[in-house]
Design an enzyme around this catalytic site. Structure first.
Site, short mmCIF file in Angstrom:
data_model
loop_
_atom_site.label_atom_id
_atom_site.label_comp_id
_atom_site.label_asym_id
_atom_site.label_seq_id
_atom_site.Cartn_x
_atom_site.Cartn_y
_atom_site.Cartn_z
N GLY A 52 0.42 4.92 -0.58
CA GLY A 52 -1.20 5.12 -0.09
C GLY A 52 -1.81 5.96 -1.03
N CYS A 105 4.82 -0.48 -12.43
CA CYS A 105 5.11 0.67 -13.38
C CYS A 105 6.44 0.36 -13.96
CB CYS A 105 5.42 2.16 -12.46
SG CYS A 105 6.26 1.76 -11.15
N ALA A 135 0.83 -1.24 0.03
CA ALA A 135 -0.04 -0.07 0.13
C ALA A 135 0.61 1.19 -0.02
CB ALA A 135 -0.84 -0.20 1.18
N LYS A 162 -3.16 4.72 -3.88
CA LYS A 162 -4.28 3.79 -4.42
C LYS A 162 -4.95 3.40 -3.24
CE LYS A 162 -1.48 2.50 -8.27
NZ LYS A 162 -0.09 2.65 -7.76
N ASP A 177 -0.10 -4.20 -6.15
CA ASP A 177 0.91 -3.11 -7.04
C ASP A 177 2.15 -3.31 -6.38
OD1 ASP A 177 1.19 -0.75 -8.64
OD2 ASP A 177 1.22 0.29 -6.74
N ARG A 203 8.14 3.07 5.28
CA ARG A 203 6.97 3.45 4.43
C ARG A 203 5.74 3.10 4.91
NH1 ARG A 203 8.79 3.57 -1.14
NH2 ARG A 203 6.59 2.83 -1.67
N1 SAM Z 1 0.34 1.06 -4.34
C1 SAM Z 1 1.32 2.04 -3.80
C2 SAM Z 1 0.51 3.72 -4.07
O1 SAM Z 1 -0.07 3.75 -5.02
O2 SAM Z 1 0.80 4.43 -3.43
C3 SAM Z 1 2.52 1.87 -4.33
C4 SAM Z 1 3.14 0.69 -3.70
S1 SAM Z 1 4.86 0.38 -4.30
C5 SAM Z 1 5.08 0.18 -5.82
C6 SAM Z 1 5.18 -1.08 -3.68
C7 SAM Z 1 5.19 -1.29 -1.85
O3 SAM Z 1 5.04 -2.61 -1.44
C8 SAM Z 1 6.21 -0.78 -1.30
O4 SAM Z 1 6.00 0.11 -0.44
C9 SAM Z 1 7.09 -1.91 -0.56
O5 SAM Z 1 7.62 -1.82 0.59
C10 SAM Z 1 5.58 -2.90 -0.21
N2 SAM Z 1 5.80 -4.58 -0.39
C11 SAM Z 1 6.52 -5.20 -0.95
N3 SAM Z 1 6.45 -6.50 -0.91
C12 SAM Z 1 5.46 -6.58 0.30
C13 SAM Z 1 4.75 -7.45 0.90
N4 SAM Z 1 5.31 -8.79 0.69
N5 SAM Z 1 3.96 -7.28 1.80
C14 SAM Z 1 3.45 -5.98 2.14
N6 SAM Z 1 3.89 -5.01 1.36
C15 SAM Z 1 5.14 -5.28 0.48
#
Ligand code: SAM
Length: 305
Positions: free
Chosen positions: A107, A231, A104, A109, A174, A132
């Site tokens: 945040g 992305c 998330a 989305k 995402d 984060r």
């Molecule tokens: N959806 C967000 C937005 O639109 O603001 C952007 C998400 S970003 C591309 C991916 C996020 O997923 C990162 O903050 C990362 O730390 C988190 N992440 C990666 N693997 C994860 C997991 N297994 N469980 C929870 N969060 C995870």
């Protein structure tokens, strides 16, 4: 034409946070400030986006970072590409809705999903990284998300059969990706990639993780729709991951790629035809927005239950 030029042509996008405000009121407010509905290439022009409800376009150089509307959470600064996943997921708008945003932070989305849900029901927002996670908490509180429960937890450690998890019907995925589709970084990244021998290995690692995330999401017993977005411009992280996911036992007889009619039928630019001629994926071209996005959407078939 370079990345910076392209980035400077991208309109400034504002999403009206319908949890606390209305687009009608926003339009009135901007008109009262001297803005004119019409051409956003003019310095005081603005327009409604044709695909995303409650999204307004302004001149690329318009800034709202210090604006009281932004500081109070009435408007969210969110690029168009980043708005598609929540709209395509179309979460339910009811008191008993249960939805997950699996990755998330920061945040944007999450707050978009929350607004689409009418700030009702329950939206669990997972973020594994603690720094984060703090940003996620701050952003969701600023956006007045009342139906969001943030969890500083790895999505992969959740037990899909447990408690509320078993009621989840919609999941947004995402996950972390190479970020290669982000326009203002693109040229510099492409240059770097050509020199990077480890590029393939890095993408393969990301893809393995992305696949795990989809497979885990598919284990939730009531899930009807999963939207997968990145992305990245690489098929390794997009079409290939989705194709592999559909071959797994979790998917077998249960999930299928959503037909084009279900996923933004009017959107012209779909995924790479040489990789997957499936209609459920789509891409945004860089001049339109800052991200390239591929979307995976599936539904549970009743006959498989
Ligand atoms: N959806 C967000 C937005 O639109 O603001 C952007 C998400 S970003 C591309 C991916 C996020 O997923 C990162 O903050 C990362 O730390 C988190 N992440 C990666 N693997 C994860 C997991 N297994 N469980 C929870 N969060 C995870």
């Amino acid at each position: 034409d370079n990345g910076d030029d392209r980035a400077s042509l991208i309109p400034r996008y504002i999403r009206v946070n319908t949890s606390v405000w209305s687009t009608e009121a926003a339009v009135k407010e901007f008109i009262s400030r001297g803005y004119v509905v019409g051409d956003p290439t003019q310095s005081k022009g603005f327009a409604h986006d044709e695909h995303i409800p409650n999204l307004l376009l302004f001149h690329p150089r318009a800034t709202f970072h210090e604006d009281p509307l932004y500081l109070s959470g009435k408007i969210i600064l969110q690029d168009k590409a980043s708005c598609f996943p929540a709209v395509v997921l179309a979460p339910p708008r009811s008191e008993d809705a249960v939805v997950i945003d699996a990755t998330a932070a920061p945040g944007n989305k999450t707050s978009h999903l929350s607004a689409l849900m009418g700030n009702k029901g329950k939206l669990y927002a997972f973020e594994r990284d603690s720094k984060r996670y703090k940003t996620l908490q701050m952003m969701t509180s600023k956006a007045h998300c009342k139906n969001v429960e943030t969890l500083n937890q790895d999505f992969l450690t959740t037990d899909p059969a447990d408690g509320h998890c078993s009621e989840v019907t919609h999941i947004l995925l995402d996950p972390s990706c190479s970020g290669s589709g982000i326009v203002n970084r693109m040229d510099h990244l492409l240059a770097a990639e050509q020199e990077d021998d480890d590029q393939e290995e890095r993408l393969a690692k990301l893809a393995a993780f992305q696949l795990l995330m989809i497979r885990h999401a598919m284990k939730f017993p009531s899930v009807k729709r999963i939207v997968y977005s990145t992305c990245s411009v690489h098929a390794t992280e997009n079409e290939n991951v989705v194709r592999e996911a559909l071959k797994t036992e979790e998917a077998s007889g249960i999930f299928e790629l959503a037909p084009r009619t279900m996923v933004l039928p009017t959107w012209h630019r779909r995924g790479m035809p040489e990789e997957m001629d499936d209609p459920g994926t789509f891409m945004l071209s860089p001049p339109i927005s800052a991200l390239v996005l591929t979307c995976y959407s599936s539904r549970r078939l009743c006959c498989a239950m």
